[in-house]
Design a protein around this motif. Structure first.
Motif, PDB file in Angstrom:
ATOM      1  N   PHE A 162      66.323  20.736  57.008  1.00 40.66           N
ATOM      2  CA  PHE A 162      65.240  19.938  57.583  1.00 40.66           C
ATOM      3  C   PHE A 162      64.503  19.163  56.495  1.00 40.66           C
ATOM      4  O   PHE A 162      64.209  17.974  56.653  1.00 40.66           O
ATOM      5  N   ILE A 163      64.225  19.838  55.382  1.00 39.54           N
ATOM      6  CA  ILE A 163      63.523  19.163  54.288  1.00 39.54           C
ATOM      7  C   ILE A 163      64.397  18.072  53.684  1.00 39.54           C
ATOM      8  O   ILE A 163      63.939  16.952  53.406  1.00 39.54           O
ATOM      9  N   LYS A 164      65.680  18.361  53.493  1.00 36.96           N
ATOM     10  CA  LYS A 164      66.595  17.390  52.887  1.00 36.96           C
ATOM     11  C   LYS A 164      66.804  16.163  53.766  1.00 36.96           C
ATOM     12  O   LYS A 164      66.740  15.022  53.287  1.00 36.96           O
ATOM     13  N   HIS A 165      67.043  16.371  55.054  1.00 39.49           N
ATOM     14  CA  HIS A 165      67.504  15.296  55.921  1.00 39.49           C
ATOM     15  C   HIS A 165      66.420  14.663  56.781  1.00 39.49           C
ATOM     16  O   HIS A 165      66.638  13.588  57.350  1.00 39.49           O
ATOM     17  N   VAL A 166      65.263  15.318  56.879  1.00 42.82           N
ATOM     18  CA  VAL A 166      64.176  14.752  57.680  1.00 42.82           C
ATOM     19  C   VAL A 166      62.993  14.350  56.807  1.00 42.82           C
ATOM     20  O   VAL A 166      62.500  13.227  56.893  1.00 42.82           O
ATOM     21  N   VAL A 167      62.555  15.245  55.941  1.00 41.57           N
ATOM     22  CA  VAL A 167      61.393  14.965  55.098  1.00 41.57           C
ATOM     23  C   VAL A 167      61.766  14.096  53.899  1.00 41.57           C
ATOM     24  O   VAL A 167      61.031  13.200  53.506  1.00 41.57           O
ATOM     25  N   HIS A 168      62.900  14.393  53.282  1.00 43.44           N
ATOM     26  CA  HIS A 168      63.442  13.611  52.159  1.00 43.44           C
ATOM     27  C   HIS A 168      62.627  13.721  50.871  1.00 43.44           C
ATOM     28  O   HIS A 168      62.810  12.905  49.959  1.00 43.44           O
ATOM     29  N   GLU A 169      61.753  14.697  50.770  1.00 40.66           N
ATOM     30  CA  GLU A 169      61.003  14.902  49.527  1.00 40.66           C
ATOM     31  C   GLU A 169      60.431  16.311  49.523  1.00 40.66           C
ATOM     32  O   GLU A 169      60.344  16.948  50.581  1.00 40.66           O
ATOM     33  N   PRO A 170      60.044  16.833  48.349  1.00 44.26           N
ATOM     34  CA  PRO A 170      59.483  18.185  48.292  1.00 44.26           C
ATOM     35  C   PRO A 170      58.222  18.293  49.151  1.00 44.26           C
ATOM     36  O   PRO A 170      57.444  17.336  49.268  1.00 44.26           O
ATOM     37  N   VAL A 171      58.023  19.448  49.762  1.00 42.86           N
ATOM     38  CA  VAL A 171      56.900  19.633  50.674  1.00 42.86           C
ATOM     39  C   VAL A 171      56.082  20.866  50.315  1.00 42.86           C
ATOM     40  O   VAL A 171      56.578  21.802  49.687  1.00 42.86           O
ATOM     41  N   ASP A 172      54.821  20.831  50.719  1.00 40.86           N
ATOM     42  CA  ASP A 172      54.010  22.041  50.755  1.00 40.86           C
ATOM     43  C   ASP A 172      54.283  22.693  52.106  1.00 40.86           C
ATOM     44  O   ASP A 172      54.348  22.008  53.129  1.00 40.86           O
ATOM     45  N   VAL A 173      54.462  24.005  52.120  1.00 41.12           N
ATOM     46  CA  VAL A 173      54.818  24.701  53.354  1.00 41.12           C
ATOM     47  C   VAL A 173      53.767  25.748  53.694  1.00 41.12           C
ATOM     48  O   VAL A 173      53.344  26.523  52.834  1.00 41.12           O
ATOM     49  N   ILE A 174      53.353  25.741  54.965  1.00 40.29           N
ATOM     50  CA  ILE A 174      52.488  26.798  55.487  1.00 40.29           C
ATOM     51  C   ILE A 174      53.284  27.553  56.534  1.00 40.29           C
ATOM     52  O   ILE A 174      53.798  26.950  57.481  1.00 40.29           O
ATOM     53  N   ALA A 175      53.418  28.855  56.362  1.00 43.55           N
ATOM     54  CA  ALA A 175      54.228  29.663  57.273  1.00 43.55           C
ATOM     55  C   ALA A 175      53.475  30.921  57.660  1.00 43.55           C
ATOM     56  O   ALA A 175      52.762  31.508  56.845  1.00 43.55           O
ATOM     57  N   THR A 176      53.652  31.334  58.913  1.00 42.06           N
ATOM     58  CA  THR A 176      52.953  32.513  59.401  1.00 42.06           C
ATOM     59  C   THR A 176      53.913  33.677  59.644  1.00 42.06           C
ATOM     60  O   THR A 176      55.091  33.484  59.945  1.00 42.06           O
ATOM     61  N   ILE A 189      51.833  28.392  51.362  1.00 40.50           N
ATOM     62  CA  ILE A 189      50.725  29.183  51.890  1.00 40.50           C
ATOM     63  C   ILE A 189      51.279  30.074  52.991  1.00 40.50           C
ATOM     64  O   ILE A 189      51.856  29.593  53.956  1.00 40.50           O
ATOM     65  N   PHE A 190      51.123  31.377  52.819  1.00 41.76           N
ATOM     66  CA  PHE A 190      51.587  32.335  53.818  1.00 41.76           C
ATOM     67  C   PHE A 190      50.384  32.861  54.599  1.00 41.76           C
ATOM     68  O   PHE A 190      49.378  33.260  53.998  1.00 41.76           O
ATOM     69  N   VAL A 191      50.475  32.873  55.904  1.00 42.57           N
ATOM     70  CA  VAL A 191      49.396  33.365  56.755  1.00 42.57           C
ATOM     71  C   VAL A 191      49.819  34.722  57.327  1.00 42.57           C
ATOM     72  O   VAL A 191      50.766  34.807  58.105  1.00 42.57           O
ATOM     73  N   ASN A 192      49.119  35.776  56.894  1.00 42.94           N
ATOM     74  CA  ASN A 192      49.453  37.138  57.326  1.00 42.94           C
ATOM     75  C   ASN A 192      50.962  37.388  57.280  1.00 42.94           C
ATOM     76  O   ASN A 192      51.605  37.664  58.314  1.00 42.94           O
ATOM     77  N   PRO A 193      51.562  37.288  56.089  1.00 40.08           N
ATOM     78  CA  PRO A 193      53.024  37.438  55.992  1.00 40.08           C
ATOM     79  C   PRO A 193      53.499  38.831  56.375  1.00 40.08           C
ATOM     80  O   PRO A 193      52.759  39.811  56.258  1.00 40.08           O
ATOM     81  N   GLN A 194      54.745  38.892  56.807  1.00 35.84           N
ATOM     82  CA  GLN A 194      55.356  40.149  57.223  1.00 35.84           C
ATOM     83  C   GLN A 194      55.373  41.155  56.071  1.00 35.84           C
ATOM     84  O   GLN A 194      55.552  40.798  54.909  1.00 35.84           O
ATOM     85  N   SER A 195      55.176  42.408  56.393  1.00 40.28           N
ATOM     86  CA  SER A 195      55.155  43.484  55.405  1.00 40.28           C
ATOM     87  C   SER A 195      56.465  43.547  54.623  1.00 40.28           C
ATOM     88  O   SER A 195      57.553  43.455  55.195  1.00 40.28           O
ATOM     89  N   LEU A 196      56.369  43.731  53.315  1.00 42.20           N
ATOM     90  CA  LEU A 196      57.563  43.869  52.485  1.00 42.20           C
ATOM     91  C   LEU A 196      58.326  45.148  52.836  1.00 42.20           C
ATOM     92  O   LEU A 196      59.555  45.195  52.719  1.00 42.20           O
ATOM     93  N   HIS A 197      57.600  46.175  53.245  1.00 39.98           N
ATOM     94  CA  HIS A 197      58.257  47.426  53.641  1.00 39.98           C
ATOM     95  C   HIS A 197      59.121  47.212  54.881  1.00 39.98           C
ATOM     96  O   HIS A 197      60.244  47.727  54.972  1.00 39.98           O
ATOM     97  N   GLU A 198      58.604  46.459  55.844  1.00 43.93           N
ATOM     98  CA  GLU A 198      59.371  46.168  57.052  1.00 43.93           C
ATOM     99  C   GLU A 198      60.571  45.286  56.722  1.00 43.93           C
ATOM    100  O   GLU A 198      61.661  45.450  57.288  1.00 43.93           O
ATOM    101  N   LEU A 199      60.368  44.345  55.817  1.00 51.15           N
ATOM    102  CA  LEU A 199      61.443  43.423  55.435  1.00 51.15           C
ATOM    103  C   LEU A 199      62.612  44.143  54.772  1.00 51.15           C
ATOM    104  O   LEU A 199      63.749  43.678  54.833  1.00 51.15           O
TER     105      LEU A 199
END
Length: 255
Positions: free
Chosen positions: A59-73, A95-105
């Motif tokens: 998506f970043i390569k073919h739609v955005v075409h440049e480096p992006v800042d990413v916010i993910a929940t 920027i991660f919003v309440n990211p998933q637990s590393l233990h669960e991952l």
């Protein structure tokens, strides 16, 4: 700027509906429904971390075409982190919003989780179980748990989550099966120390578990900065969109 919703059957880019108008004043903002969610296709396959990493990269390569800042929940945060390790040139800050637990991952597919995966994928019994777990009443109850102020939850919000979970003949259950089978997991901890990008974590201050999860990330990568937003839980960007965007601008400010 790319905004990624939580990786869950009822989630979609609608999660960012209050945020996009605010951030788009100063940024070009992209949102996407991840495969298996929202309006995206929901093929019958095993959904894996690698599959989403490839999707985000493409998506970043073919739609955005440049480096992006990413916010993910939530569970999307590890997908972005893994994308940054495999294609460093595609992502700037995260920027991660309440990211998933590393233990669960760190949980990998086991005999029990594989059995559950196959059960949920069964046409009749799996669909029956999925309907029970994602009925409107349970979605409303989970929403009340996720919000600091349940008064913010209205019928439209519940209907939106319910619709996302039931679009395309409930084929989001294939994603749900993969999640419960631990196929979307990846042991992220060893990879965190290799990330050279700036990472920030925003947590809902009213749920200590989210703060604990954020501390796990900071343990492996001390450069991570954590910001807790008061009077919010799982969705600070929905509960306090203006304050959330202010924090985003502060964190991403190159100065």
């Amino acid at each position: 700027m790319l905004l990624l919703h939580d990786l869950a059957p009822a989630s979609s880019s609608v999660e960012w509906s209050h945020i996009v108008p605010l951030l788009s004043r100063e940024h070009t903002v992209y949102t996407v429904d991840l495969l298996g969610c929202g309006q995206s296709d929901k093929p019958n396959l095993t959904y894996t971390n690698f599959l989403y990493v490839q999707m985000i990269s493409d998506f970043i390569k073919h739609v955005v075409h440049e480096p992006v800042d990413v916010i993910a929940t939530g569970a999307s945060a590890p997908l972005v982190a893994m994308t940054a390790t495999s294609s460093q040139e595609l992502i700037d800050k995260m920027i991660f919003v309440n990211p998933q637990s590393l233990h669960e991952l760190a949980k990998i597919p086991s005999k029990r989780s594989k059995l559950l995966y196959h059960f949920i994928n069964m046409p009749l019994l799996g669909t029956f179980l999925y309907n029970i777990l994602f009925c409107r009443r349970r979605i409303a109850a989970k929403s009340e748990e996720a919000f600091f102020d349940p008064a913010q939850i209205d019928e439209l919000m519940v209907n939106t989550y319910y619709e996302s979970a039931h679009l395309d003949h409930m084929h989001s259950r294939y994603l749900f099966a993969s999640i419960r089978g631990n196929y979307t997991n990846v042991n992220l901890a060893p990879f965190l120390s290799r990330i050279t990008h700036s990472i920030f974590i925003i947590t809902g201050a009213e749920n200590p578990l989210f703060i604990e999860n954020a501390s796990q990330y900071q343990k492996y990568l001390p450069s991570i900065e954590i910001v807790s937003m008061g009077e919010t839980k799982a969705y600070p960007h929905i509960e306090k969109p203006e304050e959330f965007c202010e924090q985003v601008e502060i964190l991403l400010d190159p100065k």
